[in-house]
Design an enzyme around this catalytic site. Structure first.
Site, PDB file in Angstrom:
ATOM      1  N   HIS A 286       0.586  -1.140   0.062  1.00 32.13           N
ATOM      2  CA  HIS A 286       0.060  -0.092  -0.046  1.00 32.13           C
ATOM      3  C   HIS A 286       1.136   1.161  -0.117  1.00 32.13           C
ATOM      4  CE1 HIS A 286       0.291   0.385   4.661  1.00 32.13           C
ATOM      5  NE2 HIS A 286       0.303  -0.648   4.816  1.00 32.13           N
ATOM      6  N   ASP A 298       6.425   0.084   6.146  1.00 25.81           N
ATOM      7  CA  ASP A 298       4.559   0.343   6.632  1.00 25.81           C
ATOM      8  C   ASP A 298       3.911   1.312   5.434  1.00 25.81           C
ATOM      9  OD1 ASP A 298       2.177  -0.920   6.657  1.00 25.81           O
ATOM     10  OD2 ASP A 298       2.127   0.059   8.814  1.00 25.81           O
ATOM     11  N   GLU A 332      -4.712   1.870   2.409  1.00 22.59           N
ATOM     12  CA  GLU A 332      -4.936   0.577   3.739  1.00 22.59           C
ATOM     13  C   GLU A 332      -5.245   1.245   5.426  1.00 22.59           C
ATOM     14  OE1 GLU A 332      -3.198  -2.367   6.192  1.00 22.59           O
ATOM     15  OE2 GLU A 332      -2.643  -0.451   5.882  1.00 22.59           O
ATOM     16  N   GLU A 333      -4.111   2.378   5.832  1.00 28.01           N
ATOM     17  CA  GLU A 333      -3.780   2.241   7.078  1.00 28.01           C
ATOM     18  C   GLU A 333      -5.474   2.569   7.702  1.00 28.01           C
ATOM     19  OE1 GLU A 333      -1.815   2.017   8.268  1.00 28.01           O
ATOM     20  OE2 GLU A 333      -0.349   1.386   7.477  1.00 28.01           O
ATOM     21  N   ASP A 360       3.167  -6.893   3.402  1.00 25.89           N
ATOM     22  CA  ASP A 360       2.775  -5.542   4.028  1.00 25.89           C
ATOM     23  C   ASP A 360       4.156  -5.768   5.936  1.00 25.89           C
ATOM     24  OD1 ASP A 360       1.795  -3.353   5.070  1.00 25.89           O
ATOM     25  OD2 ASP A 360      -0.231  -3.240   5.543  1.00 25.89           O
ATOM     26  N   HIS A 430       4.394   2.509  12.630  1.00 28.87           N
ATOM     27  CA  HIS A 430       3.530   3.260  13.158  1.00 28.87           C
ATOM     28  C   HIS A 430       3.875   4.316  13.419  1.00 28.87           C
ATOM     29  CE1 HIS A 430      -0.992   1.612  12.375  1.00 28.87           C
ATOM     30  NE2 HIS A 430       0.339   1.320  10.644  1.00 28.87           N
TER      31      HIS A 430
END
Lengths: 475, 475
Positions: A286, A298, A332-333, A360, A430
């Site tokens: 993503h 990520d 995606e997040e 991912d 994140h």
């Protein structure tokens, strides 16, 4: 021993004998060794280069912040098209969708009145506070049982969700999966009890000062209270203060907000199949990322690995029978807009989608893959992966493949995910620590090599990879 | 596929059936599953703690610089005894030896006249220069063939050995093994041809500014000329300058020197066996380290893992039948004084040494072990390692175990080495980048867990682990 792990013995044993007869597919003898030379060429070409790393440097320079709906995401889209063309892909295009648009804003603070600031970030989707902030006492819960017993004590207070990820679970992803309900549902649970906000311990096994964001959702029928994550050290400090019975009034100020949905897009490019161009293997990651860090692992890593895998096949002259389609997904997040859009846009050809592969889980050294393939497909994958033993990527696990490709499961497309070494992933996930410096060029490239080799074998193989039974659609 | 790797299939298959009859040992059915609960307890206890990391913090704080013969090594010896006692080991003691004593000194520079300084360090064992340094032109060789063709061109010049480690080899240790002749023999080769010094490209796959030291030796009968390593980026820059035909006079100044051999010592502690205390498993790493960095991976990691492995058995109450002896060896880096001293001191009991295990490939996530065990021992190890699949450490390779334990091979002691993920190891090996920050607490601890589990199974198992045929003594 966790049952998630297929004993490799079982899978490997299937490589020397025909798989057992299946009601769903014809039994067929499969000898992966015919692909040995090709796999060796692909891996050698991969290790001679640092293509994935160079591409990742480019992405992080062009669009370090690229949450859905932001100007940074648009820059990432530009980068992706250019990078796909540079890699030699064709039919490079955007496939539009509408994505949620949330902005962090510039104000983000949580302080203990009369004490220190806690390392904090808003959870994605949270409402902000009024400019004057929220001041309230705080009550801590460690796990669901304590939450269930909280009752009136939450009223007018912040609820502090402090159940750590369990370090004794062998797989950090399992530890994440068990603890992450707090992030997703903390605001609703706090609101149900009359709380004024939710404070969540960061989803990390590491003791440090990075708060880790991630998505949360509001349920209908409850007040929308703000939700934040604090670093693991801040969580320990706050917990110690509460345990010592010290007075503890917190002040929270947040300027984050949700805006109307914004136009977004998946970026798609292809390596056309030599003989059966209408049979398609999807490979992707993503393109959006949380903006606390640079999204290097990520999922910058997955994006550049997908492009690099296709590039390696072109560079080695190993254009396979079937088409490889690189898809870099939007959103995606904090949604799945790109994943749903792809399934809808391509509904008519999903019957000719042979397999979907996603990376991912970070750009760390590959250990193997996970898959939802049925037994006959497992046997084929196991045989193929045995050829990746020299780079340590031969392991096969039962798993879901990846969020973005999950929308293809209802059509019976088998899903596969790259499984890298996981010990460091949640350190950076994140968080501001998810930067290029945390990615290792050779580890990243080995992942691309493993993906390229697997794609080649499935795309080149005379017999078509066994389809799955259709599954229920993901939410 | 490299033949170094035993197909896991082969090994794992041996776990479900008796190993084939052997002329050397009685055939015996071995079911590792009897150890499953113990292994699970050990791994759970390990993951709940960060014992190895905490110990490593202590070592690096107490003795960041600890080359043989230095005051820092003495501080490391003090730390080691204390740490062993804290872990609950008994019979903690020093076993003395005499070790080489080389000092880097404070002057270390290599500059291009009229240009930049190159990132440089002396190789361990090198002579220094006179205070006024050496000025000379430089000639580059990439590999043995170019060296053989060099002839007169070396006379009066520095010889620049610039054969990179081959990144396409699957195993970075193999790439190291093929390139490291340059570091070991560059000075001799330069001197043979009348060169004034040797400059070696650092043994690293990473392009960066860290020079990597390591041992070299002078051959009898040739002049002792200084030998240094330069960083990979400096090597590329120097090579580019030479390729461009730019004038290139280098100036080298080194104040390093060799001193008389110094008293040193191995540090030994024991976890006494429950039933057969006179049967011994050795586990260790080397306590000395190059002083360019802090030796956190090489081999602080191995030292703390060896102690932590024993501590975990005590903490879980899993005291095995046989004795576990932790040995932290002196002087692995520039001699093998500790290794030779151990074999000599314990010559009378080597027949009761069941197995020797070393960790000396960094504190990265464990992937498995290598061993020189014969087929029946391989089968037993393979069956045991299958229980480590949940932490990804089930792989078994043919290999040498480790330098420090190699002196036990002539007595027929089977050797085993921890094999961690290798992609990052040579980034930090013998360089200033080998610091605590490069070690990951969970990865380090998983290695200790794997070692503890394997030690437990071999030490507890009713049947004694099959001995090897005696081998020739290492040099």
């Amino acid at each position: 021993m966790s049952m998630r792990y297929l004993p490799l013995l079982l899978v490997a044993a299937c490589t020397t004998a025909p798989p057992p007869p299946s009601e769903h597919h014809e039994s067929q003898v499969f000898d992966a060794a015919i692909h040995r030379d090709a796999v060796d060429r692909i891996v050698t070409a991969a290790l001679a280069s640092q293509g994935a790393w160079t591409a990742l440097e480019g992405l992080v320079a062009a669009a370090p912040k690229r949450l859905a709906g932001s100007p940074g995401y648009d820059r990432a889209v530009e980068w992706a098209q250019e990078e796909m063309r540079r890699a030699g892909l064709v039919n490079v295009r955007l496939e539009p969708c509408m994505a949620p648009h949330w902005e962090r804003g510039s104000v983000e603070s949580l302080t203990v009145m009369g004490g220190d600031a806690l390392a904090v970030c808003a959870l994605g989707g949270s409402v902000g506070t009024a400019p004057e902030g929220i001041e309230a006492e705080v009550v801590e819960v460690r796990g669901r049982a304590e939450l269930a017993a909280l009752g009136e004590r939450a009223k007018g207070r912040f609820v502090f969700f402090n159940e750590p990820m369990d370090p004794t679970l062998r797989d950090p992803f399992e530890a994440y999966g068990r603890a992450v309900w707090q992030r997703g549902f903390a605001a609703n649970e706090a609101a149900k009890l009359g709380g004024v906000g939710a404070i969540v311990r960061s989803m990390s096994l590491r003791k440090d000062d990075f708060p880790h964001t991630g998505s949360m959702r509001y349920a209908d029928g409850f007040e929308k209270v703000p939700a934040v994550a604090i670093s693991t050290r801040a969580a320990d400090a706050l917990s110690a203060r509460l345990a010592a019975g010290e007075p503890c009034v917190l002040r929270l100020e947040l300027s984050c907000r949700s805006l109307p949905d914004a136009p977004s897009a998946n970026v798609v490019g292809e390596l056309m199949g030599r003989e059966r161009p209408d049979e398609i293997l999807v490979v992707g990651g993503h393109l959006d990322a949380w903006e606390t860090g640079d999204g290097a692992h990520d999922d910058g890593a997955g994006c550049v690995q997908a492009i690099e895998a296709a590039r390696l096949l072109l560079a080695t002259g190993l254009r396979p029978r079937r088409t490889i389609r690189v898809v870099l997904y939007a959103n995606e997040e904090n949604g799945m807009a790109g994943a749903h859009a792809y399934a809808k846009t391509h509904a008519g050809e999903l019957g000719r989608h042979v397999l979907a592969l996603e990376s991912d889980r970070g750009g760390f050294a590959p250990r193997g893959f996970d898959t939802d393939a049925q037994p006959e497909g497992m046997a084929v994958l196991g045989a193929m992966l045995a050829l990746l033993e020299p780079i340590g990527a031969a392991r096969l696990e039962v798993g879901g493949g990846g969020v973005d490709i999950s929308t293809l499961a209802p059509a019976g497309v088998p899903l596969v995910g790259l499984v890298p070494e996981a010990a460091r992933y949640f350190d950076v996930h994140h968080a501001a620590s998810d930067t290029l410096a945390a990615v290792h060029p050779r580890e990243l490239q080995m992942g691309a090599a493993a993906m390229a080799a697997l794609l080649y074998m499935v795309a080149e193989n005379e017999a078509t990879f066994p389809r799955n039974e259709p599954k229920p659609a993901p939410r």
